[in-house]
Design a protein around this motif. Sequence first.
Motif, PDB file in Angstrom:
ATOM      1  N   ALA A 130      42.965   1.038  43.900  1.00  0.00           N
ATOM      2  CA  ALA A 130      43.175   1.031  45.349  1.00  0.00           C
ATOM      3  C   ALA A 130      42.953   2.418  45.940  1.00  0.00           C
ATOM      4  O   ALA A 130      42.367   2.557  47.016  1.00  0.00           O
ATOM      5  CB  ALA A 130      44.580   0.529  45.675  1.00  0.00           C
ATOM      6  N   GLY A 131      43.414   3.462  45.239  1.00  0.00           N
ATOM      7  CA  GLY A 131      43.213   4.817  45.734  1.00  0.00           C
ATOM      8  C   GLY A 131      41.746   5.196  45.803  1.00  0.00           C
ATOM      9  O   GLY A 131      41.290   5.793  46.781  1.00  0.00           O
ATOM     10  N   THR A 132      40.996   4.833  44.763  1.00  0.00           N
ATOM     11  CA  THR A 132      39.564   5.156  44.731  1.00  0.00           C
ATOM     12  C   THR A 132      38.802   4.410  45.812  1.00  0.00           C
ATOM     13  O   THR A 132      37.995   4.993  46.556  1.00  0.00           O
ATOM     14  CB  THR A 132      38.982   4.813  43.353  1.00  0.00           C
ATOM     15  OG1 THR A 132      39.652   5.577  42.343  1.00  0.00           O
ATOM     16  CG2 THR A 132      37.493   5.108  43.307  1.00  0.00           C
ATOM     17  N   VAL A 133      39.039   3.113  45.919  1.00  0.00           N
ATOM     18  CA  VAL A 133      38.348   2.308  46.933  1.00  0.00           C
ATOM     19  C   VAL A 133      38.759   2.751  48.336  1.00  0.00           C
ATOM     20  O   VAL A 133      37.924   2.844  49.241  1.00  0.00           O
ATOM     21  CB  VAL A 133      38.639   0.813  46.717  1.00  0.00           C
ATOM     22  CG1 VAL A 133      38.051  -0.020  47.852  1.00  0.00           C
ATOM     23  CG2 VAL A 133      38.077   0.352  45.383  1.00  0.00           C
ATOM     24  N   ILE A 153      36.202  -3.265  28.610  1.00  0.00           N
ATOM     25  CA  ILE A 153      36.009  -2.026  29.347  1.00  0.00           C
ATOM     26  C   ILE A 153      37.344  -1.309  29.497  1.00  0.00           C
ATOM     27  O   ILE A 153      38.379  -1.937  29.747  1.00  0.00           O
ATOM     28  CB  ILE A 153      35.404  -2.319  30.739  1.00  0.00           C
ATOM     29  CG1 ILE A 153      34.047  -3.007  30.577  1.00  0.00           C
ATOM     30  CG2 ILE A 153      35.253  -1.049  31.559  1.00  0.00           C
ATOM     31  CD1 ILE A 153      33.406  -3.418  31.885  1.00  0.00           C
ATOM     32  N   THR A 154      37.349  -0.010  29.344  1.00  0.00           N
ATOM     33  CA  THR A 154      38.588   0.758  29.452  1.00  0.00           C
ATOM     34  C   THR A 154      39.099   0.765  30.892  1.00  0.00           C
ATOM     35  O   THR A 154      38.365   0.439  31.831  1.00  0.00           O
ATOM     36  CB  THR A 154      38.374   2.204  28.988  1.00  0.00           C
ATOM     37  OG1 THR A 154      37.436   2.842  29.871  1.00  0.00           O
ATOM     38  CG2 THR A 154      37.846   2.247  27.567  1.00  0.00           C
ATOM     39  N   ALA A 155      40.357   1.161  31.049  1.00  0.00           N
ATOM     40  CA  ALA A 155      40.946   1.221  32.396  1.00  0.00           C
ATOM     41  C   ALA A 155      40.173   2.200  33.272  1.00  0.00           C
ATOM     42  O   ALA A 155      39.867   1.904  34.440  1.00  0.00           O
ATOM     43  CB  ALA A 155      42.415   1.625  32.295  1.00  0.00           C
ATOM     44  N   GLN A 156      39.853   3.375  32.719  1.00  0.00           N
ATOM     45  CA  GLN A 156      39.097   4.365  33.492  1.00  0.00           C
ATOM     46  C   GLN A 156      37.693   3.857  33.805  1.00  0.00           C
ATOM     47  O   GLN A 156      37.178   4.040  34.919  1.00  0.00           O
ATOM     48  CB  GLN A 156      39.018   5.683  32.728  1.00  0.00           C
ATOM     49  CG  GLN A 156      40.353   6.381  32.535  1.00  0.00           C
ATOM     50  CD  GLN A 156      41.103   5.880  31.310  1.00  0.00           C
ATOM     51  OE1 GLN A 156      40.727   4.871  30.706  1.00  0.00           O
ATOM     52  NE2 GLN A 156      42.163   6.588  30.939  1.00  0.00           N
ATOM     53  N   GLY A 157      37.066   3.196  32.829  1.00  0.00           N
ATOM     54  CA  GLY A 157      35.725   2.672  33.036  1.00  0.00           C
ATOM     55  C   GLY A 157      35.679   1.598  34.104  1.00  0.00           C
ATOM     56  O   GLY A 157      34.746   1.535  34.903  1.00  0.00           O
ATOM     57  N   ALA A 158      36.709   0.749  34.144  1.00  0.00           N
ATOM     58  CA  ALA A 158      36.762  -0.307  35.159  1.00  0.00           C
ATOM     59  C   ALA A 158      36.877   0.289  36.553  1.00  0.00           C
ATOM     60  O   ALA A 158      36.220  -0.176  37.498  1.00  0.00           O
ATOM     61  CB  ALA A 158      37.940  -1.237  34.871  1.00  0.00           C
ATOM     62  N   VAL A 159      37.696   1.335  36.698  1.00  0.00           N
ATOM     63  CA  VAL A 159      37.853   1.969  38.006  1.00  0.00           C
ATOM     64  C   VAL A 159      36.540   2.624  38.444  1.00  0.00           C
ATOM     65  O   VAL A 159      36.136   2.505  39.609  1.00  0.00           O
ATOM     66  CB  VAL A 159      38.986   3.005  37.975  1.00  0.00           C
ATOM     67  CG1 VAL A 159      39.051   3.783  39.286  1.00  0.00           C
ATOM     68  CG2 VAL A 159      40.321   2.322  37.716  1.00  0.00           C
ATOM     69  N   VAL A 160      35.878   3.302  37.523  1.00  0.00           N
ATOM     70  CA  VAL A 160      34.605   3.962  37.862  1.00  0.00           C
ATOM     71  C   VAL A 160      33.565   2.917  38.253  1.00  0.00           C
ATOM     72  O   VAL A 160      32.841   3.073  39.256  1.00  0.00           O
ATOM     73  CB  VAL A 160      34.111   4.806  36.676  1.00  0.00           C
ATOM     74  CG1 VAL A 160      32.692   5.311  36.934  1.00  0.00           C
ATOM     75  CG2 VAL A 160      35.048   5.985  36.442  1.00  0.00           C
ATOM     76  N   LEU A 161      33.466   1.848  37.487  1.00  0.00           N
ATOM     77  CA  LEU A 161      32.474   0.812  37.767  1.00  0.00           C
ATOM     78  C   LEU A 161      32.729   0.156  39.123  1.00  0.00           C
ATOM     79  O   LEU A 161      31.813  -0.001  39.938  1.00  0.00           O
ATOM     80  CB  LEU A 161      32.514  -0.240  36.657  1.00  0.00           C
ATOM     81  CG  LEU A 161      31.479  -1.364  36.738  1.00  0.00           C
ATOM     82  CD1 LEU A 161      30.066  -0.790  36.679  1.00  0.00           C
ATOM     83  CD2 LEU A 161      31.695  -2.368  35.607  1.00  0.00           C
TER      84      LEU A 161
END
Length: 351
Positions: free
Chosen positions: A145-148, A268-276
């Motif tokens: 949510a923060g990234t988006v 997919i890792t947690a970090q990878g999912a957020v980046v994708l």
Amino acid sequence: MLYGIAAATTALLLTAVLAALLRVPARRLGLVERRQRQRRVPVSGGLAVVLVTSLVAVAGDRTGWAPLGDGVGRLLVAAAAVAGLGLVADVSRLKTSILVVGTAVAAACVMPYGDLGVLGGLLGAGWVTFAALALRSLDHADGLAGTVGLVTAFGVGACVAAELLDGLAVLLSVLAAALTGFLLHNWPPARAALGACGSLFAGFLLGAGGVYARVGHDPLESAGVLFALVVLGAADTLLVVLSRRLAGRPLLRGAPDHLAHRLRRLGITAQGAVVLLGLLASCGVLAGVLVHIGRLGAQAPLWGAGVVAVIVLGLLRVPVQVPRRPSHTVVRQPGSPTSTQVREPLRVRNG
């Protein structure tokens, strides 16, 4: 210009510090949400974003360095009211219908009916409500949510700046900086979350900012631009609704069936999912901005809708583990009468 840089820097630092300071009291007061592996994440980050954004924006308005204007001032008040409703939801269990109605009423109070008309204003209020709830739905995973919200704030800010809405542009830049400071605590593994308070506040401002930026433009083109700006929230909402309808599950009962949950099931890792997912959101926001300033044709959001449809249909095939409802199990202990023990499942966030 100088004030904008100073305000953004101040908002970033203050949010980072305040989010850290509020973590301990939030834990003691039970303002936490359970995530995977039973991690208890304080929802104090959202309160920090709301307080800092409001404080810095009001300070700029009162000093005369960055006047918000009457319309933007009322918008900030309405967003703060929605944040207060979200805080109540974070503290105690509050029905989703109450959040929807409260957000819709607040949005209806700040629509520019003189430019949009009554019908256009009501449609705009509905859109703002959807944008706020969609961002809240994205708070199901660390950092998402923060990234988006950050990416969308930059995009909507660019749109309002192109329309010379300086006060609103400053407010959105302060919000973007506050979300950046919040992400320092929210990146996986998160130490703070937005909660309903912060996510509804940010989503409300972003949705309303998009509506304000599109005043006076073609309605159909505006619908495409607004969709592109919140494409990830729309994709997540569509995926959840279809998934639960097809499975015969209630729409408002939480389950690990959102975008990030399904990507994690694919390995997919947690970090990878957020980046994708952040990259997907960035593509949608960029397309929306380019259409708004006339660098892309109005049909560009249709391609985005097609991409969203493909992603949603593909992820629908990914199996999810839906938590069972509380069950009563009879436990027999030597030398004691039969007793009933209630086993509670792990609470899944954000239906």
